[in-house]
Design a protein around this motif. Structure first.
Motif, PDB file in Angstrom:
ATOM      1  N   ARG A   1      -2.606 -14.808 -25.888  1.00  0.00           N
ATOM      2  CA  ARG A   1      -3.103 -13.452 -25.626  1.00  0.00           C
ATOM      3  C   ARG A   1      -2.243 -12.777 -24.560  1.00  0.00           C
ATOM      4  O   ARG A   1      -1.861 -11.620 -24.690  1.00  0.00           O
TER       5      ARG A   1
ATOM      6  N   ASP B   1     -11.080 -16.512 -22.148  1.00  0.00           N
ATOM      7  CA  ASP B   1     -11.967 -17.082 -23.150  1.00  0.00           C
ATOM      8  C   ASP B   1     -13.394 -16.993 -22.642  1.00  0.00           C
ATOM      9  O   ASP B   1     -13.721 -17.548 -21.594  1.00  0.00           O
TER      10      ASP B   1
ATOM     11  N   THR C   1      -4.688  -9.111 -35.304  1.00  0.00           N
ATOM     12  CA  THR C   1      -4.957  -9.884 -34.093  1.00  0.00           C
ATOM     13  C   THR C   1      -4.176  -9.328 -32.915  1.00  0.00           C
ATOM     14  O   THR C   1      -4.717  -9.151 -31.824  1.00  0.00           O
TER      15      THR C   1
ATOM     16  N   GLU D   1      -5.521 -18.292 -24.437  1.00  0.00           N
ATOM     17  CA  GLU D   1      -5.290 -17.280 -23.410  1.00  0.00           C
ATOM     18  C   GLU D   1      -3.795 -17.072 -23.180  1.00  0.00           C
ATOM     19  O   GLU D   1      -3.359 -15.967 -22.889  1.00  0.00           O
TER      20      GLU D   1
ATOM     21  N   CYS E   1       0.886 -14.530 -35.009  1.00  0.00           N
ATOM     22  CA  CYS E   1      -0.450 -13.943 -35.166  1.00  0.00           C
ATOM     23  C   CYS E   1      -0.367 -12.794 -36.164  1.00  0.00           C
ATOM     24  O   CYS E   1       0.687 -12.213 -36.368  1.00  0.00           O
TER      25      CYS E   1
ATOM     26  N   GLN F   1      -8.074  -4.879 -26.479  1.00  0.00           N
ATOM     27  CA  GLN F   1      -8.977  -5.555 -25.533  1.00  0.00           C
ATOM     28  C   GLN F   1      -8.418  -5.442 -24.118  1.00  0.00           C
ATOM     29  O   GLN F   1      -9.145  -5.159 -23.171  1.00  0.00           O
ATOM     30  N   TRP F   2      -7.127  -5.676 -23.988  1.00  0.00           N
ATOM     31  CA  TRP F   2      -6.481  -5.617 -22.676  1.00  0.00           C
ATOM     32  C   TRP F   2      -6.525  -4.202 -22.106  1.00  0.00           C
ATOM     33  O   TRP F   2      -6.795  -4.002 -20.932  1.00  0.00           O
TER      34      TRP F   2
ATOM     35  N   LEU G   1      -8.856 -10.849 -21.522  1.00  0.00           N
ATOM     36  CA  LEU G   1      -8.046 -11.839 -22.225  1.00  0.00           C
ATOM     37  C   LEU G   1      -8.580 -13.252 -22.048  1.00  0.00           C
ATOM     38  O   LEU G   1      -8.161 -14.163 -22.743  1.00  0.00           O
TER      39      LEU G   1
ATOM     40  N   ARG H   1      -5.708  -6.079 -31.880  1.00  0.00           N
ATOM     41  CA  ARG H   1      -7.017  -6.292 -31.252  1.00  0.00           C
ATOM     42  C   ARG H   1      -6.873  -6.721 -29.801  1.00  0.00           C
ATOM     43  O   ARG H   1      -7.561  -6.206 -28.918  1.00  0.00           O
ATOM     44  N   TRP H   2      -5.952  -7.661 -29.512  1.00  0.00           N
ATOM     45  CA  TRP H   2      -5.799  -8.147 -28.142  1.00  0.00           C
ATOM     46  C   TRP H   2      -5.155  -7.107 -27.236  1.00  0.00           C
ATOM     47  O   TRP H   2      -5.475  -7.026 -26.053  1.00  0.00           O
TER      48      TRP H   2
END
Length: 74
Positions: A10, A54, A36, A7, A32, A43-44, A52, A39-40
């Motif tokens: 991230r 887990d 990756t 986390e 990373c 996602q955010w 973010l 992707r993060w």
């Protein structure tokens, strides 16, 4: 299986991106892959800070077992 990104990492990815650091530089700073990092960030953008976190709950990697071990766990 892909490595688990913490986390903290991230959050660092998103923090750098919010500070207008280019994705390629974030890749270099975090170690990373570009996929990756992207992707993060995505996602955010879609789910905010909650995205973010887990989602596994216990923050452990899934246990890898062989076919013979799977049968004995049922």
């Amino acid at each position: 299986m892909a490595p688990v990104i913490s986390e903290v990492t991230r959050g660092r990815i998103v923090g750098l991106w919010e500070a207008d650091v280019p994705v390629k530089e974030i890749v270099g700073r975090t170690g990373c892959s570009e996929n990756t990092v992207r992707r993060w960030i995505e996602q955010w953008q879609e789910g905010g800070e909650e995205a973010l976190k887990d989602s596994r709950g216990n923050n452990r990697r899934p246990r890898i077992t062989g076919p013979d071990q799977n049968d004995t766990r049922l």
